[in-house]
Write a protein that holds these residues in place. Structure first.
Motif, PDB file in Angstrom:
ATOM      1  N   TYR A   1       0.831  -1.200   0.000  1.00 57.71           N
ATOM      2  CA  TYR A   1       0.000   0.000   0.000  1.00 57.71           C
ATOM      3  C   TYR A   1       0.869   1.254   0.000  1.00 57.71           C
ATOM      4  CZ  TYR A   1      -4.759   1.808   0.350  1.00 57.71           C
ATOM      5  OH  TYR A   1      -5.962   2.406   0.070  1.00 57.71           O
ATOM      6  N   HIS A   2       1.962   1.208   0.737  1.00 59.94           N
ATOM      7  CA  HIS A   2       2.896   2.335   0.724  1.00 59.94           C
ATOM      8  C   HIS A   2       3.618   2.438  -0.620  1.00 59.94           C
ATOM      9  CE1 HIS A   2       2.160   2.648   5.013  1.00 59.94           C
ATOM     10  NE2 HIS A   2       2.774   3.807   4.985  1.00 59.94           N
ATOM     11  N   ALA A   3       3.818   1.310  -1.296  1.00 57.97           N
ATOM     12  CA  ALA A   3       4.491   1.322  -2.604  1.00 57.97           C
ATOM     13  C   ALA A   3       3.701   2.117  -3.641  1.00 57.97           C
ATOM     14  CB  ALA A   3       4.706  -0.109  -3.100  1.00 57.97           C
ATOM     15  N   VAL A   4       2.382   2.190  -3.467  1.00 56.56           N
ATOM     16  CA  VAL A   4       1.558   2.964  -4.401  1.00 56.56           C
ATOM     17  C   VAL A   4       1.224   4.344  -3.834  1.00 56.56           C
ATOM     18  CG1 VAL A   4       0.620   0.936  -5.595  1.00 56.56           C
ATOM     19  CG2 VAL A   4      -0.625   1.916  -3.639  1.00 56.56           C
ATOM     20  N   GLY A   5       1.951   4.729  -2.778  1.00 53.38           N
ATOM     21  CA  GLY A   5       1.802   6.073  -2.231  1.00 53.38           C
ATOM     22  C   GLY A   5       0.599   6.279  -1.326  1.00 53.38           C
ATOM     23  N   ARG A   6       0.060   5.205  -0.747  1.00 56.58           N
ATOM     24  CA  ARG A   6      -1.108   5.297   0.124  1.00 56.58           C
ATOM     25  C   ARG A   6      -0.733   4.868   1.536  1.00 56.58           C
ATOM     26  NH1 ARG A   6      -5.665   7.494  -2.265  1.00 56.58           N
ATOM     27  NH2 ARG A   6      -6.877   6.367  -0.720  1.00 56.58           N
ATOM     28  N   LYS A   7      -1.563   5.241   2.489  1.00 57.47           N
ATOM     29  CA  LYS A   7      -1.387   4.837   3.880  1.00 57.47           C
ATOM     30  C   LYS A   7      -2.673   4.190   4.353  1.00 57.47           C
ATOM     31  CE  LYS A   7      -0.658   6.746   8.500  1.00 57.47           C
ATOM     32  NZ  LYS A   7      -0.461   7.984   9.273  1.00 57.47           N
ATOM     33  N   ALA A   8      -2.549   2.994   4.907  1.00 56.48           N
ATOM     34  CA  ALA A   8      -3.722   2.292   5.444  1.00 56.48           C
ATOM     35  C   ALA A   8      -3.700   2.368   6.962  1.00 56.48           C
ATOM     36  CB  ALA A   8      -3.725   0.839   4.987  1.00 56.48           C
ATOM     37  N   ASN A   9      -4.877   2.445   7.524  1.00 51.61           N
ATOM     38  CA  ASN A   9      -5.027   2.371   8.972  1.00 51.61           C
ATOM     39  C   ASN A   9      -5.373   0.933   9.338  1.00 51.61           C
ATOM     40  OD1 ASN A   9      -6.251   5.176   7.977  1.00 51.61           O
ATOM     41  ND2 ASN A   9      -5.140   5.451   9.888  1.00 51.61           N
ATOM     42  N   PHE A  10      -5.055   0.564  10.559  1.00 47.49           N
ATOM     43  CA  PHE A  10      -5.313  -0.801  11.001  1.00 47.49           C
ATOM     44  C   PHE A  10      -5.657  -0.787  12.487  1.00 47.49           C
ATOM     45  CE2 PHE A  10      -0.856   0.183  11.278  1.00 47.49           C
ATOM     46  CZ  PHE A  10      -0.482  -0.235  12.551  1.00 47.49           C
ATOM     47  N   LEU A  11      -6.378  -1.804  12.914  1.00 42.25           N
ATOM     48  CA  LEU A  11      -6.799  -1.932  14.307  1.00 42.25           C
ATOM     49  C   LEU A  11      -5.807  -2.811  15.062  1.00 42.25           C
ATOM     50  CD1 LEU A  11     -10.591  -2.626  13.668  1.00 42.25           C
ATOM     51  CD2 LEU A  11      -9.483  -0.441  14.128  1.00 42.25           C
ATOM     52  N   MET A  12      -5.542  -2.433  16.311  1.00 41.65           N
ATOM     53  CA  MET A  12      -4.611  -3.204  17.125  1.00 41.65           C
ATOM     54  C   MET A  12      -5.002  -3.069  18.590  1.00 41.65           C
ATOM     55  SD  MET A  12      -0.525  -2.878  16.847  1.00 41.65           S
ATOM     56  CE  MET A  12       0.394  -4.375  16.756  1.00 41.65           C
ATOM     57  N   LYS A  13      -4.736  -4.104  19.376  1.00 41.26           N
ATOM     58  CA  LYS A  13      -5.063  -4.072  20.801  1.00 41.26           C
ATOM     59  C   LYS A  13      -4.470  -2.831  21.456  1.00 41.26           C
ATOM     60  CE  LYS A  13      -4.828  -9.040  21.353  1.00 41.26           C
ATOM     61  NZ  LYS A  13      -4.063 -10.110  21.979  1.00 41.26           N
ATOM     62  N   LYS A  14      -5.282  -2.183  22.274  1.00 46.36           N
ATOM     63  CA  LYS A  14      -4.859  -0.960  22.960  1.00 46.36           C
ATOM     64  C   LYS A  14      -3.609  -1.190  23.819  1.00 46.36           C
ATOM     65  CE  LYS A  14      -6.721   2.823  25.690  1.00 46.36           C
ATOM     66  NZ  LYS A  14      -7.915   3.376  26.316  1.00 46.36           N
TER      67      LYS A  14
ATOM     68  N   LEU B   1       4.811   5.303  17.583  1.00 39.18           N
ATOM     69  CA  LEU B   1       5.177   4.727  16.282  1.00 39.18           C
ATOM     70  C   LEU B   1       3.961   4.071  15.623  1.00 39.18           C
ATOM     71  CD1 LEU B   1       7.254   3.858  14.135  1.00 39.18           C
ATOM     72  CD2 LEU B   1       7.675   1.831  15.528  1.00 39.18           C
ATOM     73  N   LEU B   2       3.201   3.296  16.388  1.00 38.39           N
ATOM     74  CA  LEU B   2       2.032   2.623  15.825  1.00 38.39           C
ATOM     75  C   LEU B   2       1.008   3.614  15.281  1.00 38.39           C
ATOM     76  CD1 LEU B   2       1.564  -0.258  18.402  1.00 38.39           C
ATOM     77  CD2 LEU B   2       2.362  -0.455  16.032  1.00 38.39           C
ATOM     78  N   ARG B   3       0.758   4.693  16.023  1.00 36.04           N
ATOM     79  CA  ARG B   3      -0.182   5.723  15.538  1.00 36.04           C
ATOM     80  C   ARG B   3       0.363   6.387  14.269  1.00 36.04           C
ATOM     81  NH1 ARG B   3      -1.096   6.080  21.066  1.00 36.04           N
ATOM     82  NH2 ARG B   3      -3.296   5.991  21.642  1.00 36.04           N
ATOM     83  N   ALA B   4       1.664   6.638  14.237  1.00 35.13           N
ATOM     84  CA  ALA B   4       2.280   7.306  13.081  1.00 35.13           C
ATOM     85  C   ALA B   4       2.151   6.480  11.800  1.00 35.13           C
ATOM     86  CB  ALA B   4       3.751   7.614  13.364  1.00 35.13           C
ATOM     87  N   VAL B   5       2.146   5.155  11.938  1.00 30.97           N
ATOM     88  CA  VAL B   5       2.034   4.314  10.743  1.00 30.97           C
ATOM     89  C   VAL B   5       0.598   3.879  10.469  1.00 30.97           C
ATOM     90  CG1 VAL B   5       4.431   3.528  10.842  1.00 30.97           C
ATOM     91  CG2 VAL B   5       2.641   2.162  11.947  1.00 30.97           C
TER      92      VAL B   5
ATOM     93  N   GLY C   1      -1.907   2.998  13.030  1.00 25.83           N
ATOM     94  CA  GLY C   1      -2.566   2.166  14.032  1.00 25.83           C
ATOM     95  C   GLY C   1      -3.687   2.885  14.763  1.00 25.83           C
ATOM     96  N   ILE C   2      -4.763   2.159  15.017  1.00 26.34           N
ATOM     97  CA  ILE C   2      -5.900   2.657  15.789  1.00 26.34           C
ATOM     98  C   ILE C   2      -6.074   1.704  16.970  1.00 26.34           C
ATOM     99  CG2 ILE C   2      -8.389   3.083  15.805  1.00 26.34           C
ATOM    100  CD1 ILE C   2      -8.174   3.620  12.774  1.00 26.34           C
ATOM    101  N   PRO C   3      -5.912   2.201  18.215  1.00 27.71           N
ATOM    102  CA  PRO C   3      -6.042   1.320  19.378  1.00 27.71           C
ATOM    103  C   PRO C   3      -7.481   0.877  19.616  1.00 27.71           C
ATOM    104  CG  PRO C   3      -5.616   3.595  20.070  1.00 27.71           C
ATOM    105  CD  PRO C   3      -5.573   3.579  18.569  1.00 27.71           C
ATOM    106  N   VAL C   4      -7.629  -0.387  20.006  1.00 22.09           N
ATOM    107  CA  VAL C   4      -8.943  -0.979  20.235  1.00 22.09           C
ATOM    108  C   VAL C   4      -8.987  -1.575  21.638  1.00 22.09           C
ATOM    109  CG1 VAL C   4     -10.520  -2.810  19.514  1.00 22.09           C
ATOM    110  CG2 VAL C   4      -9.247  -1.538  17.798  1.00 22.09           C
ATOM    111  N   SER C   5      -9.991  -1.170  22.418  1.00 30.40           N
ATOM    112  CA  SER C   5     -10.234  -1.777  23.730  1.00 30.40           C
ATOM    113  C   SER C   5     -11.048  -3.036  23.527  1.00 30.40           C
ATOM    114  CB  SER C   5     -11.010  -0.813  24.632  1.00 30.40           C
ATOM    115  OG  SER C   5     -10.253   0.344  24.869  1.00 30.40           O
ATOM    116  N   ARG C   6     -10.664  -4.103  24.184  1.00 26.53           N
ATOM    117  CA  ARG C   6     -11.345  -5.375  23.969  1.00 26.53           C
ATOM    118  C   ARG C   6     -12.135  -5.850  25.174  1.00 26.53           C
ATOM    119  NH1 ARG C   6      -7.641  -9.251  20.485  1.00 26.53           N
ATOM    120  NH2 ARG C   6      -9.669 -10.155  20.138  1.00 26.53           N
TER     121      ARG C   6
END
Length: 191
Positions: A45-58, A68-72, A74-79
């Protein structure tokens, strides 16, 4: 070609993302049987000049890793059970608040064999009024592609059947095919 494209090319991976992708969308990615799926999808996704967001455990968002995770993306998720707002509602609100949100999700929800896929991606996209793009990390072809766009109907069963049917042809493209559970199903009748 940027550094991400060069790295993928060095390892003989191809990137096929030629659809015009809007600033707001959900990207389903399957099959998901390895942690390498994330790294390859991220690089492609970065190779085509885009940035994707993703979910990850808080719990992973501690200092300094959280920065770092937010910068790339990442969206924190409470479980836990004590959430004030559902994850779907939280992400729908994020879509309305942000100018850019390309949310990458794996509907399987795990790298283990899982016949019951999560419906959150469909429910989020429908409620936020954004399209779903279908992405594949194919180890057999050494390719990462996004080759289809799907507009959710609001009928979650029908939408999930369509999505699973789309991915059913990629079972041998998974790094660990024995962990991928996606069989073709007849679409439910319209109500």
């Amino acid at each position: 070609m940027n550094v991400w494209g060069k790295i993928l090319k060095l390892f003989e991976w191809k990137v096929d993302i030629h659809l015009p992708i809007p600033d707001k969308c959900v990207i389903c990615v399957a099959p998901h049987t390895s942690n390498w799926d994330f790294l390859l999808g991220f690089a492609a996704y970065h190779a085509v000049g885009r940035k994707a967001n993703f979910l990850m455990k808080k719990s992973w968002f501690f200092w300094p890793l959280g920065c770092l995770l937010r910068a790339v993306g990442g969206i924190p998720v409470s479980r836990g059970k004590k959430k004030k707002i559902s994850l779907v509602d939280q992400l729908v609100a994020d879509f309305s608040r942000r100018k850019y949100l390309n949310l990458a999700v794996t509907p399987e929800g795990t790298r283990s064999r899982q016949p019951n896929w999560h419906t959150g991606a469909v429910r989020i996209a429908y409620a936020a009024g954004v399209p779903i793009y279908l992405g594949v990390v194919d180890y057999g072809l050494k390719s990462v592609c996004i080759s289809a766009k799907y507009i959710p109907t609001g009928d979650v069963e029908r939408d999930m059947t369509y999505i699973k049917n789309y991915y059913s042809i990629y079972d041998d493209g998974a790094l660990h095919p024995e962990k991928f559970d996606c069989e073709y199903k007849k679409l439910p009748d319209r109500k």
